[in-house]
Write an enzyme that holds these catalytic residues in place. Structure first.
Site, PDB file in Angstrom:
ATOM      1  N   ASP A  41      -0.702 -14.210  -2.645  1.00 43.57           N
ATOM      2  CA  ASP A  41      -2.156 -14.155  -2.446  1.00 43.57           C
ATOM      3  C   ASP A  41      -2.649 -15.311  -1.573  1.00 43.57           C
ATOM      4  OD1 ASP A  41      -4.989 -14.098  -2.819  1.00 43.57           O
ATOM      5  OD2 ASP A  41      -4.680 -13.010  -4.684  1.00 43.57           O
ATOM      6  N   THR A  77      -9.552 -10.316  -2.504  1.00 42.45           N
ATOM      7  CA  THR A  77      -8.275  -9.913  -3.099  1.00 42.45           C
ATOM      8  C   THR A  77      -8.216  -8.441  -3.513  1.00 42.45           C
ATOM      9  OG1 THR A  77      -7.887 -12.142  -3.864  1.00 42.45           O
ATOM     10  CG2 THR A  77      -6.709 -10.402  -5.026  1.00 42.45           C
ATOM     11  N   ASN A  98     -14.551  -7.692  -5.186  1.00 40.53           N
ATOM     12  CA  ASN A  98     -13.919  -8.119  -6.441  1.00 40.53           C
ATOM     13  C   ASN A  98     -14.799  -7.768  -7.630  1.00 40.53           C
ATOM     14  OD1 ASN A  98     -11.717  -9.157  -5.163  1.00 40.53           O
ATOM     15  ND2 ASN A  98     -12.217 -11.317  -5.520  1.00 40.53           N
ATOM     16  N   TYR A 162      -2.008  -7.567 -16.247  1.00 37.67           N
ATOM     17  CA  TYR A 162      -2.076  -8.852 -15.554  1.00 37.67           C
ATOM     18  C   TYR A 162      -2.006 -10.034 -16.511  1.00 37.67           C
ATOM     19  CZ  TYR A 162      -3.262 -12.388 -12.190  1.00 37.67           C
ATOM     20  OH  TYR A 162      -3.217 -13.494 -11.389  1.00 37.67           O
ATOM     21  N   ASP A 198      -3.374 -18.854  -3.016  1.00 36.13           N
ATOM     22  CA  ASP A 198      -4.830 -18.631  -3.013  1.00 36.13           C
ATOM     23  C   ASP A 198      -5.568 -19.677  -3.851  1.00 36.13           C
ATOM     24  OD1 ASP A 198      -7.195 -16.697  -2.553  1.00 36.13           O
ATOM     25  OD2 ASP A 198      -7.166 -16.983  -4.721  1.00 36.13           O
ATOM     26  N   ASP A 245      -2.721 -10.820   1.188  1.00 37.81           N
ATOM     27  CA  ASP A 245      -3.933 -10.003   1.239  1.00 37.81           C
ATOM     28  C   ASP A 245      -4.995 -10.520   2.205  1.00 37.81           C
ATOM     29  OD1 ASP A 245      -4.168 -12.194  -0.427  1.00 37.81           O
ATOM     30  OD2 ASP A 245      -5.399 -11.194  -1.929  1.00 37.81           O
ATOM     31  N   HIS A 246      -4.967 -11.822   2.483  1.00 41.56           N
ATOM     32  CA  HIS A 246      -5.968 -12.447   3.380  1.00 41.56           C
ATOM     33  C   HIS A 246      -5.546 -13.884   3.603  1.00 41.56           C
ATOM     34  CE1 HIS A 246      -7.259 -14.497  -0.206  1.00 41.56           C
ATOM     35  NE2 HIS A 246      -7.358 -13.332  -0.820  1.00 41.56           N
ATOM     36  N   HIS A 346     -12.488 -17.240   1.300  1.00 40.89           N
ATOM     37  CA  HIS A 346     -12.183 -16.048   2.107  1.00 40.89           C
ATOM     38  C   HIS A 346     -13.145 -14.968   1.677  1.00 40.89           C
ATOM     39  CE1 HIS A 346     -10.156 -14.228  -1.404  1.00 40.89           C
ATOM     40  NE2 HIS A 346      -9.853 -15.484  -1.675  1.00 40.89           N
TER      41      HIS A 346
HETATM   42  P1  AMP Z   1     -10.130 -14.005  -5.212  1.00 41.98           P
HETATM   43  O1  AMP Z   1      -9.519 -15.211  -4.656  1.00 41.98           O
HETATM   44  O2  AMP Z   1     -11.396 -14.309  -5.915  1.00 41.98           O
HETATM   45  O3  AMP Z   1     -10.315 -12.910  -4.210  1.00 41.98           O
HETATM   46  O4  AMP Z   1      -9.139 -13.426  -6.337  1.00 41.98           O
HETATM   47  C1  AMP Z   1      -7.879 -13.986  -6.631  1.00 41.98           C
HETATM   48  C2  AMP Z   1      -7.590 -13.837  -8.072  1.00 41.98           C
HETATM   49  O5  AMP Z   1      -7.437 -12.463  -8.419  1.00 41.98           O
HETATM   50  C3  AMP Z   1      -6.262 -14.432  -8.493  1.00 41.98           C
HETATM   51  O6  AMP Z   1      -6.349 -15.800  -8.759  1.00 41.98           O
HETATM   52  C4  AMP Z   1      -5.905 -13.662  -9.732  1.00 41.98           C
HETATM   53  O7  AMP Z   1      -6.259 -14.380 -10.876  1.00 41.98           O
HETATM   54  C5  AMP Z   1      -6.783 -12.429  -9.661  1.00 41.98           C
HETATM   55  N1  AMP Z   1      -5.968 -11.208  -9.779  1.00 41.98           N
HETATM   56  C6  AMP Z   1      -5.053 -10.736  -8.929  1.00 41.98           C
HETATM   57  N2  AMP Z   1      -4.512  -9.576  -9.363  1.00 41.98           N
HETATM   58  C7  AMP Z   1      -5.116  -9.308 -10.536  1.00 41.98           C
HETATM   59  C8  AMP Z   1      -5.013  -8.240 -11.488  1.00 41.98           C
HETATM   60  N3  AMP Z   1      -4.165  -7.233 -11.297  1.00 41.98           N
HETATM   61  N4  AMP Z   1      -5.831  -8.291 -12.570  1.00 41.98           N
HETATM   62  C9  AMP Z   1      -6.699  -9.315 -12.743  1.00 41.98           C
HETATM   63  N5  AMP Z   1      -6.837 -10.341 -11.900  1.00 41.98           N
HETATM   64  C10 AMP Z   1      -6.057 -10.349 -10.805  1.00 41.98           C
HETATM   65 ZN    ZN Z   2      -6.486 -12.869  -2.592  1.00 41.50          ZN
HETATM   66 ZN    ZN Z   3      -9.104 -16.259  -3.390  1.00 42.60          ZN
END
Ligand code: AMP
Ligand code: ZN
Ligand code: ZN
Length: 407
Positions: A41, A77, A98, A162, A198, A245-246, A346
């Site tokens: 990530d 994400t 998200n 998760y 990330d 993803d980014h 991001h």
């Molecule tokens: P963001 O940086 O806010 O776009 O999201 C990143 C976060 O998404 C990560 O730190 C994870 O904790 C969360 N994440 C990724 N995959 C999952 C999943 N399958 N279920 C719940 N949270 C997730």
């Molecule tokens: Zn991400």
């Molecule tokens: Zn993030």
């Protein structure tokens, strides 16, 4: 005696027939390709230029390295992992952020809401694991977004709820365990996930030494994984993809727009999304005021539903609400003051290269030492479908954008 001879003859013919057909089946299933795709990530496309990544460099040598992988807008994400899985733009698969409100279901979605994340009603399109399972190919997912919910009533054969704290080393061992299952149970498609770099990128920013340290660590984990894959007897059938993803952009507290200080909550019926991209539903009484004030903030891009530049492929799904607001590159936008911080973020315009991700791949399907130009992450679905010989669903991604990297 005559009967015994006849009986033996029949048995032998049956046995020989069975032997050859089973050899054929074994050969056929033994020959079937594998795709094992890891998402790290927030691994920005140029991190490998900032710190030594010998294992990723090795993949580039024996396989393919893309200049970068362009995420979908918004470069968050959940929309992006689900676009990678389905080959669809977020507008077309419905995971538009998200967190969002879905008027079609009269329900809210948020990544920390377990019921929502596991509710198949939110997820449109056909994830690649569903395509695989429908065509008799066993799949496994280790935390890939969308795999915890039944899409078209189908989940991967193997999936996990998760668990953020599950150690990366053990994720490697679980994937290797799946790859060691007897052929009848072994997944030929595996999608797995690590939540770094990330988290560290948000906290310290993409240029920090801490990020560099974590990149080095992740690269060594990838090396450990490759070494373990190499011990498998059918390693030559396995295609490995490492992607993200980014990317991540530097944000500064001093360059942050704080919405709560400029606009009023009562102007809106809904305020969804999160820094740096928000979705608003107007309170009609204040529509003109809200629009005029938001449009006057020069650090923001403000678009009404359906009026976004076409290249973003966003803002037509009812879940994106009436108004989409995103900070310009080099700025950040938050709702409350306490959210304004130095670090990384991001979600920005996906044509801003800071948002671009990585793509590395090697294995029997891929050319060696091949440099692939930047491509869109929605093209991963047709790529994987092609390698696994699956009939693809109708998607936005295109095989012709990526088939140059295939043998
Ligand atoms: P963001 O940086 O806010 O776009 O999201 C990143 C976060 O998404 C990560 O730190 C994870 O904790 C969360 N994440 C990724 N995959 C999952 C999943 N399958 N279920 C719940 N949270 C997730
Ligand atoms: Zn991400
Ligand atoms: Zn993030």
């Amino acid at each position: 005696m005559k009967y015994v001879t006849k009986y033996l003859l029949i048995v032998s013919v049956l046995f020989i027939g069975f032997y050859f057909s089973s050899c054929q089946t074994n050969k056929k299933s033994g020959d079937k390709p594998y795709v094992v795709m890891l998402s790290v990530d927030g691994f920005r496309w140029d991190y490998s230029d900032k710190v030594e990544t010998p294992n990723l460099d090795y993949i580039a040598k024996i396989g393919v390295k893309a200049k970068s992988l362009r995420p979908c807008f918004p470069s968050k994400t959940f929309p992006n992992h689900y676009s990678m899985a389905t080959g669809l733009y977020p507008d077309n698969h419905g995971i538009v952020g998200n967190s969002f409100y879905a008027p079609d279901l009269d329900a809210y979605y948020a990544i920390r809401d377990r019921d929502a994340v596991e509710n198949g009603d939110f997820y449109g399109g056909e994830p690649i694991w569903t395509t695989a399972e429908k065509q008799g190919v066993i799949s496994g997912s280790y935390f890939w977004v969308g795999s915890e919910a039944p899409c078209q009533d189908i989940r991967p054969t193997y999936w996990k709820r998760y668990d953020h704290d599950f150690p990366f080393e053990q994720r490697i061992d679980s994937v290797i365990y799946w790859l060691k299952l007897p052929e009848a149970k072994r997944p030929h498609l595996i999608m797995w996930y690590m939540h770094e770099p990330d988290a560290i990128g948000h906290s310290y920013g993409p240029d920090s030494d801490t990020v560099k340290y974590v990149i080095h660590y992740l690269d060594s984990l990838i090396g450990v994984f490759m070494t373990k894959v190499n011990t498998l007897p059918y390693k030559d059938k396995i295609n490995i993809i490492v992607t993200s993803d980014h990317g991540m952009a530097t944000i500064k507290r001093s360059k942050t727009v704080i919405l709560k200080e400029i606009i009023q909550e009562k102007w809106f019926d809904k305020i969804e999304g999160g820094s740096p991209v928000f979705n608003f539903e107007f309170n009609e009484e204040y529509r003109d005021t809200a629009l005029a004030v938001l449009k006057s903030i020069k650090e923001l891009k403000v678009w009404e539903h359906g009026k976004l530049p076409e290249r973003l492929h966003y803002g037509t799904n009812p879940r994106t609400l009436d108004l989409i607001v995103v900070a310009d590159s080099s700025y950040n936008v938050v709702w409350k003051e306490r959210r304004a911080q130095d670090g990384g973020n991001h979600g920005f315009d996906n044509f801003n290269t800071d948002m671009h991700a990585i793509f590395y791949a090697y294995g029997p399907a891929f050319k060696e030492n091949y440099s692939q130009p930047t491509f869109n992450n929605i093209d991963l679905y047709p790529l994987i479908a092609n390698i696994l010989d699956l009939k693809p669903a109708k998607v936005d991604g295109k095989l012709e954008h990526v088939n140059g990297m295939l043998k």
